[in-house]
Design a protein around this motif. Structure first.
Motif, short mmCIF file in Angstrom:
data_model
loop_
_atom_site.label_atom_id
_atom_site.label_comp_id
_atom_site.label_asym_id
_atom_site.label_seq_id
_atom_site.Cartn_x
_atom_site.Cartn_y
_atom_site.Cartn_z
N LEU A 75 0.84 -1.20 0.00
CA LEU A 75 0.00 0.00 0.00
C LEU A 75 0.88 1.25 0.00
O LEU A 75 0.66 2.19 -0.77
N SER A 76 1.91 1.25 0.83
CA SER A 76 2.80 2.41 0.89
C SER A 76 3.47 2.63 -0.46
O SER A 76 3.60 3.76 -0.95
N ARG A 77 3.91 1.53 -1.06
CA ARG A 77 4.60 1.66 -2.36
C ARG A 77 3.65 2.16 -3.44
O ARG A 77 4.01 2.98 -4.26
N LEU A 78 2.42 1.63 -3.42
CA LEU A 78 1.43 2.09 -4.40
C LEU A 78 1.18 3.59 -4.26
O LEU A 78 1.11 4.31 -5.24
N MET A 79 1.05 4.03 -3.01
CA MET A 79 0.78 5.44 -2.78
C MET A 79 1.92 6.29 -3.32
O MET A 79 1.72 7.29 -4.01
N MET A 80 3.15 5.87 -3.05
CA MET A 80 4.30 6.62 -3.52
C MET A 80 4.37 6.56 -5.05
O MET A 80 4.76 7.53 -5.71
N GLY A 81 3.95 5.42 -5.61
CA GLY A 81 3.99 5.26 -7.06
C GLY A 81 3.13 6.28 -7.80
O GLY A 81 3.43 6.65 -8.92
N ALA A 82 2.05 6.72 -7.14
CA ALA A 82 1.18 7.71 -7.78
C ALA A 82 1.97 8.93 -8.18
O ALA A 82 1.74 9.53 -9.23
#
Lengths: 297, 338
Positions: A87-94
């Motif tokens: 989830l953290s990585r996805l958020m940063m990926g945005a």
């Protein structure tokens, strides 16, 4: 839009019922596309901004979970092979996918439409050369071109952005040129000329603003394409450095997991891409409707 | 010569300058962008003399313009040079790998058309009702999802979870020998060799990549079909046909669809140009030994000759696809000839 289309008389509604029903339905559909598209886009921007100050865990630190933890309360989207929180990585990926796509498209829009206005309004040798160049460039497969250049000049955000905007320029050039050519001899342009405006002013201050609708509609669609190419480059390992939580990178990282049943590592970044590109397509559709009230859907 | 013949000839000849531009651009781009591949082939302890020798062997010792003229001269008789990677002539490499790409492309595109056009018609005749909305969801996700992700999800569902279809290991299961090469298409060669078992194996390997390709091509086809159908159904001639008492089937299929097909043909032409140039990402996921993988390897290893050969092939294919579309237009649509 071709000039024929502009000239064609709008076809007459066939019955009294249609006179009222059709425009209302179209408006309903357009406004909802617009709302959903915009809302989703705002959501992505918000997530990208939020990730600057807060994510559930540090997205770049491995070993937070044991590795390949299934989605649970502690890790809502699971962890990847190294135990980083998805989830953290996805958020940063945005930040990466959204930022790259929007920046690239903004550059392409600016340069491409400026060139297109010049080609369309002034015509002549510049127009001929520009159109020939466009034709040659468009014979190139876009993704392949991006791969080739990024591989050569090196990975990195700036290079990916520059390549993507370069790939987009011919489309904007074409579109802006067609718009300007169609409107060049309309009465308001004629009036502006007769009022003594210099030609560049007629082209950029009178004609270009009247072509903003179709250009923006295309920009939205093009941003979706740019996001897809960004993810594709990332997937091939050509885009950003391998540990960057860009969604394409993350899908590539999860590829082995898919084969052994840990589907979540590749699955969720794909959904993130779907949300972003899907909302851009919706937005583009709605903008195209708004830009051209005659467009029947 | 008739006016139509003249138009077609002019359109055909226009391919030449575009092709020349593509070739030139490719050559200089590969040289400028892709650095010096000598380093990849020289051992680290190589002396300068050895490096120079390697450069000469690779044809890189001459000044750029000389290399360019040399390259053009060879192109005239379809000599794309020798791939650094495989040691084979690039032309041979390309033709070795072409059938894999074509087989996947044909089946995928056929699936895409078979799903996309009926879906578009269905959406158009049920405009603004639930089938239209459902199909819009499908087309939107088909276009918005990366192809490689669709492929991975299908692998996860049908191979990893359900075990219905084989894993992504190429055109045949590992250890199974190819049938004698006649056409290069495994679905045809296996039958020619009298091996229906092999046909089944090849079909099962082909299923997942072809379905992936089918989904991602069906989406834009359905979208354009729907838009063109809606447009046609609101036209004056359809109103006339309705007034004359034709039934809905005749209206939809005989009049609307036929008139709506032109933009669909354009789109399919463009898609075909892309597909037959090799789907780089799809082929890399499914370990499909086609042109896309070849191009990826060429890029990763700075293999000039292979890269140029591929890009020239892909771009020309694209140009030819649009040429074909234009020619079909001129033949089909009487309005263009006017």
């Amino acid at each position: 839009m071709s000039s024929d289309e502009v000239m064609a008389p709008p076809s007459l509604p066939t019955s009294q019922a249609q006179v009222h029903a059709r425009p209302r339905r179209r408006r309903w559909r357009t406004t909802w596309s617009l709302r959903i598209g915009l809302a989703a886009l705002v959501f992505y921007v918000a997530v990208a901004l939020l990730s600057l100050v807060w994510t559930p865990y540090d997205p770049l630190v491995p070993g937070i979970g044991d590795g390949y933890d299934a989605p649970s309360l502690a890790f809502p989207l699971g962890t990847d092979r190294l135990g980083s929180d998805m989830l953290s990585r996805l958020m940063m990926g945005a930040r990466y996918d959204l930022g790259i796509a929007l920046t690239a498209v903004a550059i392409a829009l600016t340069i491409g439409s400026a060139l297109g206005v010049v080609a369309g309004y002034f015509g002549g040798a510049f127009d001929t050369i520009a159109m020939r160049a466009v034709e040659i460039f468009q014979a190139f497969p876009g993704l392949l071109f991006a791969m080739l250049v990024v591989q050569a000049v090196g990975a990195g955000i700036v290079n990916v952005i520059l390549v993507l905007s370069f790939v987009g320029i011919p489309d904007y050039l074409r579109l802006a040129r067609a718009e300007i050519q169609a409107k060049r001899n309309w009465q308001y342009a004629e009036a502006a000329r007769l009022a003594g405006n210099p030609r560049w002013r007629v082209a950029f201050r009178h004609l270009l603003p009247n072509s903003v609708g179709p250009l923006l509609a295309f920009t939205s669609i093009n941003a979706a394409f740019a996001a897809l190419v960004t993810a594709s480059l990332g997937f091939l390992g050509l885009g950003l450095s391998p540990n960057t939580p860009e969604w394409g990178n993350m899908i590539a990282r999860g590829q082995d997991g898919v084969m052994t049943g840990q589907w979540w590592v590749s699955f969720f970044p794909g959904l993130a891409i779907l949300g972003l590109t899907g909302s851009l397509y919706l937005l583009g559709d709605a903008l195209a409707d708004l830009a051209d009230p005659r467009r029947r859907r | 010569m008739s006016r139509l013949g003249y138009m077609m000839l002019r359109r055909l000849l226009w391919v030449l300058p575009v092709a020349f531009g593509v070739v030139t651009l490719t050559f200089f781009m590969a040289r400028v962008f892709n650095g010096d591949p000598t380093e990849l082939y020289a051992p680290p302890e190589a002396t300068d003399a050895l490096r120079a020798q390697i450069r000469a062997r690779l044809g890189l010792a001459d000044p750029l313009p000389v290399q360019y003229v040399h390259y053009l001269g060879n192109l005239v008789h379809f000599d794309f040079g020798v791939s650094f990677n495989t040691g084979q002539s690039v032309a041979a490499d390309l033709s070795d790998r072409l059938p894999a790409t074509l087989e996947l492309g044909f089946v995928g595109l056929a699936l895409g058309i078979a799903i996309g056009i009926p879906a578009g018609v269905l959406a158009a005749v049920n405009r603004e009702r639930w089938p239209d909305f459902a199909l819009r969801g499908f087309t939107l996700s088909g276009m918005a999802l990366p192809q490689f992700w669709i492929g991975l999800v299908l692998i996860w569902i049908f191979f990893v979870s359900l075990h219905w279809l084989p894993g992504p290991v190429g055109r045949l299961p590992i250890g199974v020998a190819l049938p004698p090469k006649v056409t290069g298409f495994l679905l045809i060669d296996s039958l020619l060799a009298g091996r229906p078992d092999l046909w089944g194996l090849a079909l099962r390997q082909l299923a997942l990549p072809a379905i992936t390709l089918g989904i991602s091509t069906a989406a834009p086809i359905a979208r354009v079909t729907r838009a063109a159908m809606v447009e046609a159904m609101q036209s004056d001639y359809i109103r006339t046909a309705v007034a004359m008492g034709h039934g809905p089937r005749a209206i939809w299929f005989r009049y609307s669809l036929r008139n709506a097909l032109l933009p669909v043909v354009t789109l399919i032409g463009g898609i075909a140009g892309h597909i037959f140039a090799g789907a780089v990402l799809l082929e890399s996921i499914f370990a499909w030994p086609g042109l896309g993988q070849y191009a990826l390897q060429a890029i990763e290893r700075s293999d000039f000759a292979a890269l140029q050969g591929f890009v020239i092939y892909a771009s020309l294919l694209y140009v030819l696809a649009f040429l074909a579309v234009d020619l079909v237009y001129m033949l089909v649509d009487p309005r263009i000839r006017a």
